[in-house]
Design an enzyme around this catalytic site. Structure first.
Site, PDB file in Angstrom:
ATOM      1  N   ASP A  62      37.300  22.202  -9.561  1.00  0.00           N
ATOM      2  CA  ASP A  62      35.927  21.715  -9.631  1.00  0.00           C
ATOM      3  C   ASP A  62      35.850  20.363 -10.356  1.00  0.00           C
ATOM      4  OD1 ASP A  62      33.058  22.549  -8.946  1.00  0.00           O
ATOM      5  OD2 ASP A  62      32.887  22.087 -11.072  1.00  0.00           O
ATOM      6  N   TYR A 192      27.457  14.619 -14.685  1.00  0.00           N
ATOM      7  CA  TYR A 192      26.803  14.262 -13.435  1.00  0.00           C
ATOM      8  C   TYR A 192      25.971  12.995 -13.589  1.00  0.00           C
ATOM      9  CZ  TYR A 192      28.118  18.905 -11.774  1.00  0.00           C
ATOM     10  OH  TYR A 192      28.829  20.013 -11.397  1.00  0.00           O
ATOM     11  N   HIS A 257      33.515  29.691  -4.451  1.00  0.00           N
ATOM     12  CA  HIS A 257      33.773  28.489  -5.250  1.00  0.00           C
ATOM     13  C   HIS A 257      34.721  28.722  -6.419  1.00  0.00           C
ATOM     14  CE1 HIS A 257      33.067  24.530  -6.893  1.00  0.00           C
ATOM     15  NE2 HIS A 257      32.657  25.040  -8.024  1.00  0.00           N
TER      16      HIS A 257
END
Length: 278
Positions: A62, A192, A257
């Site tokens: 990730d 982010y 995921h």
């Protein structure tokens, strides 16, 4: 880590900036959370662990995979081989940063778009508590993207089955929650918020290749694997062009995921089978 240690490897998992037990990290300063800072931390860590060791095996998932891709992009001399899972390499688009790209694909309610305004998503998460937030994320097994329509908070994400998945115990969830309760969500979400800065700073690496022997693993239910164009990129030559030493792509059927936690035995064997060749 235990699996590899039992086979003679020294396995180290770093707490990244603003995560876990890391101290002194600039939680609220987005400019200190660029990929250059994160990769720089890894280089410094490697020097601290063993200054005489020039080559390591890197395994990441990730956001860790994003950092690992850039570690290999910036300092391939430090990496013997790479095993990344979930997030394939994203070549830099010279015309649009990742935030703009995801906004174009999914609109304003997509999680990456909603993460951009400081304090906004944190305020929506706050009433639920860290454990409920993490449970929603960790038990999400839908290949559809994460959406957080404004004002709906976690209610926009369907509830997982009442019983935790067999691979995520209550004890593990409590442990993760205790770390986020200590440091909050702002630091991690700021990764982010630093994406536009990363895009600006990595301009010299436009069209650069990752030249490290690589194995990539992803679950067929992973939402990243279902980003429009991702499968074509991974399987039709684009991935191999950008990562010319890509040796193997593994698609795990029925895995989502958090594949490294959901299928730990398979993932461990895939890692070992690959790195022992070097």
């Amino acid at each position: 880590m235990v699996y590899l240690a039992e086979r003679g490897y020294r396995a180290v998992a770093p707490d990244l900036r603003v995560y876990g037990d890391t101290t002194g990290a600039p939680v609220n300063d987005i400019s200190k959370l660029s990929l250059f800072h994160l990769v720089g931390d890894l280089i410094t860590l490697l020097e601290a662990i063993d200054p005489n060791e020039d080559n390591v095996f890197v395994v990441a998932h990730d956001w860790g995979a994003i950092i690992a891709w850039h570690l290999c992009l910036f300092r391939p001399d430090k990496v013997n081989a790479l095993v990344n899972s979930s997030v394939h390499f994203f070549p830099r688009n010279p015309h649009m940063n990742l935030v703009e790209g995801f906004k174009a694909l999914y609109g304003e309610d997509h999680c990456i778009s909603r993460f951009q305004v400081p304090g906004e998503i944190e305020a929506e998460f706050a009433p639920y508590g860290a454990k409920a937030v993490l449970k929603k994320f960790l038990t999400y097994r839908d290949p559809a993207p994460f959406y957080f329509p404004e004002g709906k908070g976690l209610d926009a994400i369907p509830d997982a089955p009442a019983a935790l998945s067999s691979w995520l115990s209550e004890e593990e969830l409590d442990y993760y929650a205790s770390k986020f309760e200590k440091t909050g969500f702002t630091g991690p979400i700021n990764y982010y918020r630093a994406l536009p800065l990363d895009w600006e700073l990595t301009a010299p690496w436009t069209e650069a290749q990752v030249k490290v022997p690589t194995k990539f693993i992803v679950g067929d239910l992973d939402l990243v694997y279902h980003i429009p164009g991702a499968k074509e990129y991974i399987h039709n030559g684009g991935f191999k062009k950008d990562v010319p030493l890509l040796e193997e792509v593994v698609i795990l059927e029925g895995a989502a995921h958090f594949v490294n936690q959901e299928r730990p035995d398979e993932i461990s064997k895939h890692i070992y089978d690959f790195i022992q060749k070097f």
